[in-house]
Write an enzyme that holds these catalytic residues in place. Structure first.
Site, PDB file in Angstrom:
ATOM      1  N   TYR A 212     -22.023  17.184 -14.899  1.00 22.79           N
ATOM      2  CA  TYR A 212     -21.699  16.468 -13.932  1.00 22.79           C
ATOM      3  C   TYR A 212     -21.769  17.384 -12.390  1.00 22.79           C
ATOM      4  O   TYR A 212     -21.814  16.859 -11.610  1.00 22.79           O
ATOM      5  CB  TYR A 212     -20.145  16.148 -14.189  1.00 22.79           C
ATOM      6  CG  TYR A 212     -19.318  15.595 -12.893  1.00 22.79           C
ATOM      7  CD1 TYR A 212     -19.370  14.238 -12.582  1.00 22.79           C
ATOM      8  CD2 TYR A 212     -18.287  16.310 -12.323  1.00 22.79           C
ATOM      9  CE1 TYR A 212     -18.604  13.872 -11.529  1.00 22.79           C
ATOM     10  CE2 TYR A 212     -17.650  15.972 -11.172  1.00 22.79           C
ATOM     11  CZ  TYR A 212     -17.750  14.767 -10.823  1.00 22.79           C
ATOM     12  OH  TYR A 212     -17.277  14.199  -9.455  1.00 22.79           O
ATOM     13  N   GLU A 213     -21.638  18.674 -12.506  1.00 17.15           N
ATOM     14  CA  GLU A 213     -21.613  19.687 -11.631  1.00 17.15           C
ATOM     15  C   GLU A 213     -23.207  20.052 -11.318  1.00 17.15           C
ATOM     16  O   GLU A 213     -23.331  20.787 -10.466  1.00 17.15           O
ATOM     17  CB  GLU A 213     -20.768  20.849 -11.875  1.00 17.15           C
ATOM     18  CG  GLU A 213     -19.393  20.510 -11.748  1.00 17.15           C
ATOM     19  CD  GLU A 213     -18.280  21.837 -12.078  1.00 17.15           C
ATOM     20  OE1 GLU A 213     -18.908  22.694 -12.422  1.00 17.15           O
ATOM     21  OE2 GLU A 213     -17.184  21.699 -11.831  1.00 17.15           O
TER      22      GLU A 213
ATOM     23  N   VAL B 189     -12.217  15.457 -17.673  1.00 14.69           N
ATOM     24  CA  VAL B 189     -11.772  14.210 -18.328  1.00 14.69           C
ATOM     25  C   VAL B 189     -13.192  13.326 -18.359  1.00 14.69           C
ATOM     26  O   VAL B 189     -13.781  12.938 -17.342  1.00 14.69           O
ATOM     27  CB  VAL B 189     -10.554  13.574 -17.836  1.00 14.69           C
ATOM     28  CG1 VAL B 189     -10.458  12.027 -18.450  1.00 14.69           C
ATOM     29  CG2 VAL B 189      -9.151  14.005 -17.966  1.00 14.69           C
TER      30      VAL B 189
ATOM     31  N   GLY C 222      -4.531   8.893 -15.841  1.00 15.30           N
ATOM     32  CA  GLY C 222      -3.424   9.872 -15.960  1.00 15.30           C
ATOM     33  C   GLY C 222      -3.650  11.022 -16.571  1.00 15.30           C
ATOM     34  O   GLY C 222      -2.741  11.937 -16.744  1.00 15.30           O
TER      35      GLY C 222
ATOM     36  N   GLY D 178      -5.721  13.521 -16.200  1.00 14.43           N
ATOM     37  CA  GLY D 178      -6.220  14.605 -15.463  1.00 14.43           C
ATOM     38  C   GLY D 178      -4.718  15.235 -15.004  1.00 14.43           C
ATOM     39  O   GLY D 178      -4.539  16.355 -15.145  1.00 14.43           O
TER      40      GLY D 178
ATOM     41  N   ASN E 124     -17.523  17.295  -4.280  1.00 13.27           N
ATOM     42  CA  ASN E 124     -16.712  16.666  -5.253  1.00 13.27           C
ATOM     43  C   ASN E 124     -15.270  16.102  -4.448  1.00 13.27           C
ATOM     44  O   ASN E 124     -14.218  16.208  -4.785  1.00 13.27           O
ATOM     45  CB  ASN E 124     -16.301  17.543  -6.410  1.00 13.27           C
ATOM     46  CG  ASN E 124     -15.754  16.744  -7.533  1.00 13.27           C
ATOM     47  OD1 ASN E 124     -15.652  15.284  -7.567  1.00 13.27           O
ATOM     48  ND2 ASN E 124     -15.680  17.399  -8.747  1.00 13.27           N
TER      49      ASN E 124
ATOM     50  N   TYR F 182      -6.809  16.339  -6.219  1.00  8.59           N
ATOM     51  CA  TYR F 182      -5.976  17.546  -5.986  1.00  8.59           C
ATOM     52  C   TYR F 182      -4.961  17.335  -4.753  1.00  8.59           C
ATOM     53  O   TYR F 182      -3.788  17.908  -4.974  1.00  8.59           O
ATOM     54  CB  TYR F 182      -6.697  18.731  -5.856  1.00  8.59           C
ATOM     55  CG  TYR F 182      -7.689  18.937  -7.058  1.00  8.59           C
ATOM     56  CD1 TYR F 182      -7.128  18.696  -8.395  1.00  8.59           C
ATOM     57  CD2 TYR F 182      -8.769  19.386  -6.906  1.00  8.59           C
ATOM     58  CE1 TYR F 182      -8.201  18.782  -9.510  1.00  8.59           C
ATOM     59  CE2 TYR F 182      -9.688  19.581  -8.320  1.00  8.59           C
ATOM     60  CZ  TYR F 182      -9.479  19.280  -9.397  1.00  8.59           C
ATOM     61  OH  TYR F 182     -10.145  19.491 -10.259  1.00  8.59           O
TER      62      TYR F 182
END
Length: 160
Positions: free
Chosen positions: A28-29, A90, A98, A100, A127, A134
């Site tokens: 993903y990263e 996740v 929910g 995360g 991201n 966050y």
């Protein structure tokens, strides 16, 4: 105290699933080739004679679908430990459920219960979904800090 029965501390049987999640996070990263974690390394880090890494997992229908890998840090200014969240992941098909938030809540509860005063982590600049998530939880970016890292040849040169 809010608890989510889908979240629990990892146990040794979770190691293969956690390793898979770490590799999925690396993908993903956009850095899949950089991930070299082995099950043996993770098992030693989490459950060996001197564990220095901890993990919570998110489980649905008996399957681990998310994890939060973390370790203790220390604030000299505050004089107490905190938690540094190394990885939060996740699986994409379970995002928005929910999990995360519940994983982060579990870490916040660890902080409150143990008198730790910080829960910190890094997020890649690109991201945006994670950054928005966050911020919605009340986290604030620390834009005045720049992360530095020594690895590979640079680390070996300095350490030789």
């Amino acid at each position: 105290m809010h608890t989510d029965d889908r979240i629990r501390r990892a146990d040794p049987a979770d190691i293969p699933a956690i390793v898979d999640l770490v590799y999925a996070l690396a993908e993903y990263e956009r850095e899949p080739a950089a991930c070299r974690l082995t099950a043996g390394q993770l098992e030693t880090a989490l459950f060996g004679p001197s564990p220095a890494v901890f993990c919570h997992v998110a489980e649905l229908d008996g399957e681990v679908v998310g994890c939060a890998l973390w370790f203790l840090n220390f604030s000299t200014w505050r004089g107490v430990h905190g938690i540094y969240l190394e990885d939060l992941f996740v699986r994409p098909e379970h995002r928005g459920s929910g999990l995360g938030k519940s994983l982060l809540t579990a870490l916040a509860q660890e902080c409150v219960h143990n008198g730790y005063e910080r829960l910190e982590w890094s997020v890649l600049d690109w991201n945006t979904p994670a950054i928005d998530f966050y911020r919605a939880l009340g986290a604030t970016p620390q834009t005045e800090w720049t992360t530095f890292r020594l690895t590979d040849a640079g680390l070996k040169a300095l350490g030789s």
